[in-house]
Design an enzyme around this catalytic site. Structure first.
Site, short mmCIF file in Angstrom:
data_model
loop_
_atom_site.label_atom_id
_atom_site.label_comp_id
_atom_site.label_asym_id
_atom_site.label_seq_id
_atom_site.Cartn_x
_atom_site.Cartn_y
_atom_site.Cartn_z
N HIS A 17 -7.34 -6.03 1.11
CA HIS A 17 -6.15 -5.22 1.34
C HIS A 17 -5.35 -5.66 2.57
O HIS A 17 -4.37 -5.03 2.94
CB HIS A 17 -6.58 -3.76 1.53
CG HIS A 17 -5.51 -2.73 1.30
ND1 HIS A 17 -4.96 -2.47 0.06
CD2 HIS A 17 -4.89 -1.86 2.17
CE1 HIS A 17 -4.07 -1.50 0.16
NE2 HIS A 17 -4.00 -1.12 1.43
N SER A 55 0.83 -1.20 0.00
CA SER A 55 0.00 0.00 0.00
C SER A 55 0.87 1.25 0.00
O SER A 55 1.62 1.48 -0.96
CB SER A 55 -0.96 -0.04 1.19
OG SER A 55 -1.98 0.91 1.06
N ASP A 112 -10.28 -5.62 -3.04
CA ASP A 112 -9.69 -4.55 -2.24
C ASP A 112 -10.58 -3.32 -2.31
O ASP A 112 -10.83 -2.78 -3.40
CB ASP A 112 -8.29 -4.24 -2.79
CG ASP A 112 -7.48 -3.31 -1.90
OD1 ASP A 112 -8.06 -2.40 -1.30
OD2 ASP A 112 -6.25 -3.50 -1.85
#
Length: 283
Positions: free
Chosen positions: A261, A152, A228
């Site tokens: 995620h 991320s 996600d």
């Protein structure tokens, strides 16, 4: 180990040592905590180093506790280093409203130039200069064999640092990275807050912009979950795919069905990434 580096904890795992350490950083002006896994190895051996950069709200602990990397690192002979994501401590500025996506836990791997963040938020220099010196001095690390990965915000960091220092890192990969922070809300907020309004100054901290401006690496590996919740608004891997296609960079972009995620996603594909790195870190 030098007096300047304090061992907070050390445990044996898969024959190696998982340590959490702390030191006074000259770069950030704060204490910084990081973790290092060193696999069992022959006396005098020097091992390649994989850097793992974490995402928003995280510390070194998230991947250390949930990343499922030690078995593969032990087998492959890889040191794994997991730094924190921002400076912390008394006097360190935070988001004025306490938001999770800026300030503490959200350093975005840049050297801030805007007040009140410029004093302590020097994560680019910390990751690329100060901490590597410590790793080289204190651990059986072959600093001629390094690679970098992240998740991320940390995927953004891994891509931008890897593209900028292509001569240093033999492999670069990411899980659900923020590939074009200049074009998404998380990135626009962070880059404005840390670097100011001049978007030209943002380009060296934007993987897509770096590639457009000529940065090159031989190959990239990116895994992205198609479930996600941040995919369409914040991550936008198709922008990296287009930039790599235009630049001739060999991008392996794997859209993983049903994955989100979280570290359930990361731990599932961590071994794949480590094996990909290990193949490129051989002598």
């Amino acid at each position: 180990m030098p007096v300047a580096v304090e061992t907070i904890s050390s445990v044996k795992s898969f024959g190696g040592e998982q340590a959490v350490l702390r030191h006074a950083s000259e770069v950030t002006g704060t204490d910084m905590t990081f973790s290092v896994f060193v696999p069992d190895h022959a006396e005098g051996a020097k091992l390649p180093v994989v850097w793992y950069l974490s995402g928003l709200t995280c510390t070194h602990a998230n991947v250390t506790e949930k990343g499922d990397f030690r078995r593969a690192c032990a087998e492959l002979g890889l040191i794994l280093v997991a730094p924190d994501t921002s400076p912390r401590g008394e006097g360190v500025a935070d988001d004025p409203e306490g938001a999770y996506d800026f300030g503490l836990g959200a350093g975005f791997y840049v050297d801030a130039t805007e007040q009140p963040f410029a004093q302590h938020y020097k994560m680019w220099s910390y990751i690329t200069e100060e901490l590597p010196e410590i790793i080289g001095d204190c651990f059986p690390a072959d600093m001629a064999r390094q690679s970098i990965m992240g998740h991320s915000m940390g995927g953004h960091g891994a891509l931008t640092i890897g593209l900028t220092h292509a001569e240093r890192f033999r492999a670069v990969s990411a899980f659900a990275p923020i590939v074009a922070p200049s074009q998404v809300p998380w990135g626009v907020k962070a880059l404005t807050g840390y670097l100011g309004e001049d978007r030209a100054a943002w380009r060296k901290h934007d993987a897509v912009a770096l590639i457009e401006d000529g940065a090159r690496v031989p190959a990239l590996l990116v895994d992205q979950g198609d479930a996600d919740s941040f995919l369409d608004e914040q991550l936008r891997p198709q922008l990296l795919e287009a930039a790599c296609a235009q630049a001739g960079i060999d991008l392996t972009l794997r859209l993983q069905p049903g994955y989100d995620h979280s570290y359930y996603f990361i731990s599932t594909f961590m071994e794949d990434h480590l094996r990909w790195h290990a193949a490129r870190l051989k002598d």
